[in-house]
Design a protein around this motif. Sequence first.
Motif, PDB file in Angstrom:
ATOM      1  N   LEU A  16       0.832  -1.201   0.000  1.00  0.00           N
ATOM      2  CA  LEU A  16       0.000   0.000   0.000  1.00  0.00           C
ATOM      3  C   LEU A  16       0.865   1.250   0.000  1.00  0.00           C
ATOM      4  CD1 LEU A  16      -2.892  -0.866   2.497  1.00  0.00           C
ATOM      5  CD2 LEU A  16      -2.912  -0.967   0.014  1.00  0.00           C
ATOM      6  N   ASN A  17       1.902   1.245   0.804  1.00  0.00           N
ATOM      7  CA  ASN A  17       2.780   2.406   0.876  1.00  0.00           C
ATOM      8  C   ASN A  17       3.500   2.648  -0.440  1.00  0.00           C
ATOM      9  OD1 ASN A  17       2.197   3.098   3.519  1.00  0.00           O
ATOM     10  ND2 ASN A  17       3.739   1.696   4.382  1.00  0.00           N
ATOM     11  N   GLN A  18       3.737   1.579  -1.198  1.00  0.00           N
ATOM     12  CA  GLN A  18       4.389   1.732  -2.496  1.00  0.00           C
ATOM     13  C   GLN A  18       3.611   2.669  -3.408  1.00  0.00           C
ATOM     14  OE1 GLN A  18       4.950  -1.984  -4.532  1.00  0.00           O
ATOM     15  NE2 GLN A  18       5.449  -1.024  -6.470  1.00  0.00           N
ATOM     16  N   TYR A  19       2.303   2.685  -3.243  1.00  0.00           N
ATOM     17  CA  TYR A  19       1.441   3.556  -4.046  1.00  0.00           C
ATOM     18  C   TYR A  19       1.021   4.796  -3.270  1.00  0.00           C
ATOM     19  CZ  TYR A  19       1.238  -0.296  -7.308  1.00  0.00           C
ATOM     20  OH  TYR A  19       1.579  -1.273  -8.197  1.00  0.00           O
ATOM     21  N   GLY A  20       1.640   5.040  -2.151  1.00  0.00           N
ATOM     22  CA  GLY A  20       1.308   6.225  -1.360  1.00  0.00           C
ATOM     23  C   GLY A  20      -0.071   6.138  -0.744  1.00  0.00           C
ATOM     24  N   VAL A  21      -0.531   4.924  -0.448  1.00  0.00           N
ATOM     25  CA  VAL A  21      -1.894   4.742   0.051  1.00  0.00           C
ATOM     26  C   VAL A  21      -1.845   4.193   1.474  1.00  0.00           C
ATOM     27  CG1 VAL A  21      -4.074   3.561  -0.289  1.00  0.00           C
ATOM     28  CG2 VAL A  21      -2.735   4.295  -2.262  1.00  0.00           C
ATOM     29  N   CYS A  22      -2.399   4.915   2.394  1.00  0.00           N
ATOM     30  CA  CYS A  22      -2.486   4.424   3.773  1.00  0.00           C
ATOM     31  C   CYS A  22      -3.930   4.430   4.257  1.00  0.00           C
ATOM     32  CB  CYS A  22      -1.620   5.293   4.691  1.00  0.00           C
ATOM     33  SG  CYS A  22       0.144   5.187   4.286  1.00  0.00           S
ATOM     34  N   ASP A  23      -4.832   4.749   3.358  1.00  0.00           N
ATOM     35  CA  ASP A  23      -6.258   4.837   3.698  1.00  0.00           C
ATOM     36  C   ASP A  23      -6.803   3.428   3.928  1.00  0.00           C
ATOM     37  OD1 ASP A  23      -9.002   5.165   3.800  1.00  0.00           O
ATOM     38  OD2 ASP A  23      -9.015   6.759   2.296  1.00  0.00           O
ATOM     39  N   PRO A  24      -7.407   3.128   5.099  1.00  0.00           N
ATOM     40  CA  PRO A  24      -7.929   1.781   5.361  1.00  0.00           C
ATOM     41  C   PRO A  24      -9.066   1.390   4.424  1.00  0.00           C
ATOM     42  CG  PRO A  24      -8.583   3.336   7.093  1.00  0.00           C
ATOM     43  CD  PRO A  24      -7.564   4.025   6.251  1.00  0.00           C
ATOM     44  N   SER A  25      -9.629   2.377   3.673  1.00  0.00           N
ATOM     45  CA  SER A  25     -10.706   2.029   2.735  1.00  0.00           C
ATOM     46  C   SER A  25     -10.184   1.232   1.535  1.00  0.00           C
ATOM     47  CB  SER A  25     -11.405   3.304   2.231  1.00  0.00           C
ATOM     48  OG  SER A  25     -10.496   4.119   1.509  1.00  0.00           O
ATOM     49  N   TYR A  45      -6.163   4.487 -12.716  1.00  0.00           N
ATOM     50  CA  TYR A  45      -6.291   4.126 -11.300  1.00  0.00           C
ATOM     51  C   TYR A  45      -5.133   4.709 -10.497  1.00  0.00           C
ATOM     52  CZ  TYR A  45      -7.185   1.130  -7.243  1.00  0.00           C
ATOM     53  OH  TYR A  45      -7.452   0.660  -5.978  1.00  0.00           O
ATOM     54  N   ASP A  46      -3.912   4.604 -11.059  1.00  0.00           N
ATOM     55  CA  ASP A  46      -2.748   5.162 -10.373  1.00  0.00           C
ATOM     56  C   ASP A  46      -2.853   6.677 -10.241  1.00  0.00           C
ATOM     57  OD1 ASP A  46      -1.626   2.698 -10.050  1.00  0.00           O
ATOM     58  OD2 ASP A  46      -0.250   2.847 -11.743  1.00  0.00           O
ATOM     59  N   PHE A  47      -3.432   7.328 -11.264  1.00  0.00           N
ATOM     60  CA  PHE A  47      -3.607   8.778 -11.191  1.00  0.00           C
ATOM     61  C   PHE A  47      -4.503   9.142 -10.009  1.00  0.00           C
ATOM     62  CE2 PHE A  47      -5.792  12.739 -12.112  1.00  0.00           C
ATOM     63  CZ  PHE A  47      -4.753  13.565 -12.532  1.00  0.00           C
ATOM     64  N   ARG A  48      -5.566   8.364  -9.811  1.00  0.00           N
ATOM     65  CA  ARG A  48      -6.482   8.642  -8.705  1.00  0.00           C
ATOM     66  C   ARG A  48      -5.787   8.445  -7.354  1.00  0.00           C
ATOM     67  NH1 ARG A  48     -10.175   5.955  -5.393  1.00  0.00           N
ATOM     68  NH2 ARG A  48     -12.105   7.104  -4.984  1.00  0.00           N
ATOM     69  N   LEU A  49      -4.914   7.431  -7.288  1.00  0.00           N
ATOM     70  CA  LEU A  49      -4.178   7.215  -6.042  1.00  0.00           C
ATOM     71  C   LEU A  49      -3.224   8.368  -5.761  1.00  0.00           C
ATOM     72  CD1 LEU A  49      -3.300   3.402  -6.197  1.00  0.00           C
ATOM     73  CD2 LEU A  49      -5.165   4.515  -4.955  1.00  0.00           C
ATOM     74  N   GLU A  50      -2.632   8.919  -6.819  1.00  0.00           N
ATOM     75  CA  GLU A  50      -1.695  10.034  -6.661  1.00  0.00           C
ATOM     76  C   GLU A  50      -2.412  11.351  -6.385  1.00  0.00           C
ATOM     77  OE1 GLU A  50       0.550  10.057 -10.229  1.00  0.00           O
ATOM     78  OE2 GLU A  50       1.408   8.052  -9.902  1.00  0.00           O
ATOM     79  N   HIS A  51      -3.682  11.449  -6.780  1.00  0.00           N
ATOM     80  CA  HIS A  51      -4.458  12.676  -6.579  1.00  0.00           C
ATOM     81  C   HIS A  51      -5.772  12.317  -5.881  1.00  0.00           C
ATOM     82  CE1 HIS A  51      -1.852  13.371 -10.101  1.00  0.00           C
ATOM     83  NE2 HIS A  51      -1.729  14.597  -9.625  1.00  0.00           N
TER      84      HIS A  51
END
Length: 551
Positions: A16-25, A45-51
């Motif tokens: 998860l951290n690899q994609y900058g995502v720590c949101d439990p959702s 999908y990656d764009f949404r994770l980054e923004h």
Amino acid sequence: MKRLVVCVWFIFLNQLNQYGVCDPSIDIENLAFLNRTTPSDRQLYDFRLEHPEPIGITTTSSGLPVEIRDTTALNMNQYKNQFHVDLMTDFTNPRIPERVVHAKGTGAWGYFEVLHDVSKYTTADIFNGIGKKTPAFVRFSQAIQSLGGYDTGREQKALSVKFFTREGNLDFLSLHTPVYFYKDAINFEPFGAVIKRNPKTFRRDFTAFWDFISQKPETLHATFWLMSDYGLPNGYRKADYFPIQTYEIRNKHGDRHFVRFNFRTCQGIENLPDSEANLIIPRDPDYFNRDLYDSIEDKNYPSWDLEMDVLSYDDVRRVNYDPFDVTRLWKRGTYHTIQIGRLTLNRNPDNFFRDVELAALNPSNLVPGIPGPIDSMFRARRFAYRQTQIHRLGINHNRIHVNTPLYRKEYNRDGKPPVLENMKDAPMYFPNSFNGPVWYVDESRPKDSLSLLQSKAVDLEVPAEFYHNYVVTEGQKGRFVNNTIALLLPVAPYIQRRVIRLFTLVDPDLGRRLTRSLLQAEQSPGFAPPRVLIPPKKHYYSSEYNMKLHG
């Protein structure tokens, strides 16, 4: 058991951290999606994770914020709705003319690093100073396919690189075969017409192709390369590339050398059999593009070693062949090879159209120390490439972001945008007495110029040497014949006979193999393409012969 659970959870959090995502959702289902897809499949999908939030308020092209009630054109004055007008005019006027050839392709940003001292041969700043890095943009392309075509056709693939040097842009336009079809520039238009679609059927016309080839024997060598295993690489990354022509270079003393540059893949040469390539077409028509994009996104950066085969000025006058002939290789033992450095691609374009489609690569973009080829083909290319780029992109194509040199001071200005600073208020004529841009003196530039007269003779020894030295095993010969027959089947019988006669003059055994396979194919049920006589041992195979052209 508890330790195993902790380890699994730790791996999960790391991904998860690899994609900058720590949101439990972000649940297990989303993680599974990330693991089973490639970077090119999940770009949005990656764009949404980054923004995680919208990147801003939508506006019209003039910057007017778009109110939510203007996002529909129902029950209102459509022409008063500037958002609607913007959308419609952009939809009907979005594109520039497609390239005449090499329309389909992709690109990437990277850099070139000097790894060896070549100051003995050239004063070119880009190649001098071990460790020096020069930014570069590379466009890969298919020679025949249109923008909507597919990647796995048996045709020439290209690597065209623009180096942004401190002395101007240096462009090398390279093909994955080391020879070209003709050396007489008058064949530019006829050969271009041959590889285009039939004006009535609007299909690829193999009768026209073989008619032209069989009447121009100088084209046989390049044709043999395409029909061999080497003719269809397994993606852009796993092929060598060659700028084809012989370049004049000179050192600080004005000494001339003549070189052929080679980009040698660091990924290893790997080729595709037609049987596998035909399966890829409906499943993944952008196979080459996807492979390059995913490789860079996965930080598996592709690279090529740049080397040059060298002849001195005296060598050129002594060799018993024409070293400027683009339809032949240099003879082994007549030259030596010098390593220069490495080209590495490490960034995909953020916007395909802005970078790849607007790229204008021109072999006449040269730098001090590399005055370039002296043959008649290159003189024609100097004119043709500039003309087509003016047609496609306008007179200011070198002011477009992807083409702009690091430094430029010029007297040309105005014209269709982009004009950038348009040289502001500097004097607009040359020469002038008011401190406009001035010239420089290249003391190493020779005072004499070279001229070249080339023979019209065609030597079938060149394709014969290729067939004897590079198509060696039974497997290679079987695939060579099958690849040729597949394109020869729909051709008029008298042209088939002409092609077979020409191949027989190159090598009698090749002529017999071609005749036997053609008869077998024509007698098969439904006049189907020939069966694979010698199937490849594996789907993707590396060359069974040494593709190094020296040593």
